[in-house]
Design an enzyme around this catalytic site. Structure first.
Site, mmCIF file in Angstrom:
data_model
loop_
_atom_site.group_PDB
_atom_site.id
_atom_site.type_symbol
_atom_site.label_atom_id
_atom_site.label_comp_id
_atom_site.label_asym_id
_atom_site.label_seq_id
_atom_site.Cartn_x
_atom_site.Cartn_y
_atom_site.Cartn_z
ATOM 1 N N SER A 32 0.815 -1.212 0.000
ATOM 2 C CA SER A 32 0.000 0.000 0.000
ATOM 3 C C SER A 32 0.852 1.266 0.000
ATOM 4 C CB SER A 32 -0.929 -0.001 1.222
ATOM 5 O OG SER A 32 -0.175 -0.116 2.419
ATOM 6 N N ASP A 205 -2.737 7.102 10.193
ATOM 7 C CA ASP A 205 -2.779 5.767 10.796
ATOM 8 C C ASP A 205 -1.417 5.297 11.287
ATOM 9 O OD1 ASP A 205 -1.473 5.328 8.429
ATOM 10 O OD2 ASP A 205 -2.976 3.996 7.561
ATOM 11 N N HIS A 208 0.914 5.014 6.863
ATOM 12 C CA HIS A 208 0.957 5.692 5.572
ATOM 13 C C HIS A 208 1.298 7.167 5.765
ATOM 14 C CE1 HIS A 208 -1.750 2.179 4.956
ATOM 15 N NE2 HIS A 208 -0.959 2.043 3.888
#
Length: 730
Positions: A32, A205, A208
């Protein structure tokens, strides 16, 4: 604002990114975090893309830019395992699938799935070792980047990610470095990690990174991929320097030959040279020495050329070689205003009595040019052009320089009537010598140093207006008042001509885009920059000429009181004019602060800049005590203002004014002091060298001068033809 160490990172625009990546395929492989980098990358190509980037997770994503045939893919490979290896092997076997650029990276999923165990780290090393072989084969034909993991903000991590600690991230990064460092063709991307360290707490979070950090990573990739193709002047990172061209080699040979001839003369005999007294470039009023100057010895011009050669070598090393570092500008109010306060305190401290108390006397005009030049230097190095109010005030300073050009040259022609070829060539040589040498050595067009073409053009125009029939001088005008109307008619004709060109861009381009005239005014193949600069201050010179005419007329009629300590006008008129001047200053500052865009303000600038200039002249000259004092500190800089303006391009700033030269890394304060000292010394020496060479190159004998001008014309034509042939050949 994060920036790479020692080099400048170009900020790519959409059109530049499309030009660079036309017909290319870029592939991102990873988790991600790499997906976020992918979205930032395609936003550089198309700022409107990626608005729904959070909707697609854990699967492949494809982006196509049809107009430029660009394809950018994100391939979901959260772990460095056999799946990633097979993907890489498929690209090495099938050339039709092979991308042009590959960006990959993974680690956090391995840490998460195996709870940060030591066995997982060992398996990660084994998998990377297996992947390194196909990566190396792939890197022989395409650009491959391995993205090192950014740090995490541990306090914000959710419970199922608590095992992803910065210690674990560091261990996995070290493993990647150990395995891939020996693979020289694979580039390790660590800059995003460095940028992320400053903004960890902004992560939502903890895993990221914020968009600003990702944008840095995307821009670094753009610079690495595109700089060697587009060669942006403010993108010194990841860019190889071009070899010296023919003109640069010829310049080096010329200075070397001069040094050899000087050495021979030094062996033969030792004659001590005399440095002539330098005249002012604008007014060219000679400062009279006490005794007659001793003629220059044969060695003097050679010594000047040798010094110029050493100085040009320093210029080349600073801005055309990799010897010194460069950094980007970043504007803050403190970096602009604090140096200005210090400079003006020094300027006020060093004050002396003027030799004469006339309006705009010699010391005062030098002072005016000096403090304006210092403000412009601080403006450039601090990047203050990003702040519109400061930009608009500096635009007034540039207009004031041109105002002085009109004032000084008109006054000279009106009072002395010297239209001889010697005087014209002296002015043109002093204005253009340094710039012509820099055009050769630094491989830059004449228009790049825009201020010199601007003042040269206006000087020639002033000369034409004053020299054309009928020549109207003060002596002739004193005999009959009708001649005053004649000079006003000339100025009116000049104003009409200026307006005609200003409101007809097509006509302007038709005149200045014709070869070989276009070579003097083109920048990057276009005369748009010349049009912009000329139009922006198109009335400043004629304002200066008109002011000089009115002032000299009032002075002749003895309307002004210019005695020491005397106010310029009567008490009532003086107070009224001072009040109006202060009000105009405040009004302009309020207007400039309310400007939203430079384009909007620039439209009004040509019409209102003269109000500020006249207000300053009145405030500075109406009080007798103010007219009797001047700042010797500012006046000293004013005498070398032209050299300061030009030299800053390459030995104080860097990358042709886009960045800042770094002579002493790691200590900005000491660096700016050292580079400034060298820069000012060089500018002062260049001024003296220009004066020495002007005495030799421009003879007073008209026949000899015409011969040299003919030879110069032939050489210039040959250079233009050579340059045109090289352009057509390319």
């Amino acid at each position: 604002m994060w920036q790479p160490y020692g080099c400048m990172m170009h900020k790519y625009k959409s059109i530049e990114a499309k030009t660079c990546l036309t017909g290319k395929r870029v592939a991102f492989l990873g988790d991600s975090r790499v997906r976020q980098l992918f979205h930032s990358f395609i936003k550089t190509i198309d700022p409107d893309s990626g608005k729904s980037e959070d909707r697609v997770k854990h699967e492949d994503i494809s982006y196509k830019e049809h107009s430029s045939s660009i394809k950018v893919d994100f391939l979901w490979h959260p772990e460095a395992n056999n799946s990633m290896k097979e993907r890489l092997l498929s690209w090495t076997h099938d050339k039709s699938l092979k991308p042009d650029v590959v960006i990959l990276g993974a680690a956090t999923w391995s840490i998460k799935l195996h709870s940060g165990s030591g066995e997982s780290l060992q398996q990660y090393k084994v998998n990377l070792t297996a992947i390194s072989a196909p990566l190396e084969r792939l890197a022989d034909h395409v650009e491959v980047y391995w993205v090192l993991q950014d740090p995490v903000y541990e306090e914000a991590l959710s419970a199922d990610r608590k095992m992803i600690t910065n210690q674990q991230v560091q261990l996995y990064n070290q493993a990647a470095v150990d395995v891939l460092h020996g693979t020289s063709a694979v580039k390790l991307l660590s800059a995003t990690r460095q940028a992320s360290l400053e903004i960890l707490t902004q992560s939502n979070d903890g895993l990221h990174m914020p968009e600003s950090s990702r944008n840095v990573g995307a821009m670094i990739l753009m610079n690495s991929v595109c700089n060697k193709l587009l060669k942006p002047i403010d993108g010194s990172c990841c860019q190889t320097l071009p070899p010296p061209n023919v003109f640069q080699k010829l310049s080096a040979c010329f200075f070397l030959v001069s040094a050899m001839v000087l050495l021979i003369l030094h062996v033969v005999g030792n004659n001590r040279p005399h440095r002539a007294v330098p005249p002012d470039v604008e007014s060219l009023e000679e400062k009279k020495p006490v005794t007659a100057p001793v003629p220059l010895s044969p060695k003097a011009p050679l010594q000047s050329l040798c010094k110029m050669g050493l100085i040009m070598g320093y210029f080349y090393l600073c801005d055309r070689a990799d010897m010194f570092l460069k950094e980007q500008k970043f504007y803050t109010h403190s970096t602009f205003f604090i140096p200005l306060i210090c400079i003006f305190v020094l300027g006020v401290f060093y004050n002396e009595n003027t030799k004469e108390t006339k309006l705009l006397n010699r010391e005062q005009t030098d002072e005016w040019k000096g403090w304006m030049q210092l403000v412009i230097l601080v403006y450039h190095i601090s990047g203050a052009s990003a702040f519109v109010p400061v930009y608009m005030h500096v635009r007034v300073l540039v207009a004031a320089y041109l105002f002085q050009t009109g004032y000084g040259h008109f006054s000279f022609f009106w009072l002395k009537g010297d239209f001889g070829l010697y005087r014209v060539c002296q002015v043109l040589f002093r204005l253009n010598f340094l710039v012509v040498v820099l055009c050769m050595v630094m491989n830059r067009p004449y228009q790049f140093y825009y201020f010199v073409p601007l003042v040269t053009f206006w000087f020639i125009l002033i000369y034409g207006v004053m020299a054309m029939w009928p020549q109207i001088l003060q002596k002739r005008a004193n005999s009959s008042g009708i001649w005053h109307l004649g000079i006003l008619a000339k100025l009116l004709a000049l104003l009409v001509l200026i307006c005609f060109f200003a409101f007809s861009q097509s006509l302007f381009e038709a005149v200045f885009a014709v070869w070989p005239v276009s070579k003097l005014f083109e920048l990057n193949g276009s005369i748009h920059e010349w049009w912009f600069r000329w139009k922006l201050d198109r009335f400043a010179v004629i304002h200066g000429m008109l002011f000089a005419f009115v002032y000299l007329l009032l002075q002749k009629r003895q309307v002004l009181s210019e005695g020491k300590g005397e106010a310029l006008f009567s008490a009532k008129i003086s107070n009224l004019l001072l009040f109006l001047s202060v009000v105009s200053f405040i009004t302009y500052s309020i207007w400039a602060s309310s400007c939203k865009t430079k384009t909007e303000c620039n439209e009004m600038h040509p019409y209102i800049s003269v109000v500020q200039i006249l207000a300053f002249i009145l405030i500075r000259n109406i009080p007798g005590y103010a007219r009797s004092l001047y700042s010797s500190f500012f006046a000293w800089f004013g005498k070398i203002s032209l050299e300061l303006f030009i030299c800053q391009y390459h030995i104080w700033l860097a990358a042709d004014t886009k960045g800042i030269l770094v002579l002493i890394p790691g200590n900005p304060s000491i660096n700016i002091m050292v580079s400034t000292f060298i820069f000012v010394c060089v500018a002062h020496e260049v001024s003296l060298i220009t004066n020495d060479l002007a005495q030799v190159v421009i003879p007073k004998d008209n026949v000899a001068l015409l011969k040299r001008l003919g030879a110069l014309g032939v050489c210039t034509l040959m250079v233009l033809l050579l340059a045109r042939g090289a352009t057509l050949g390319a």
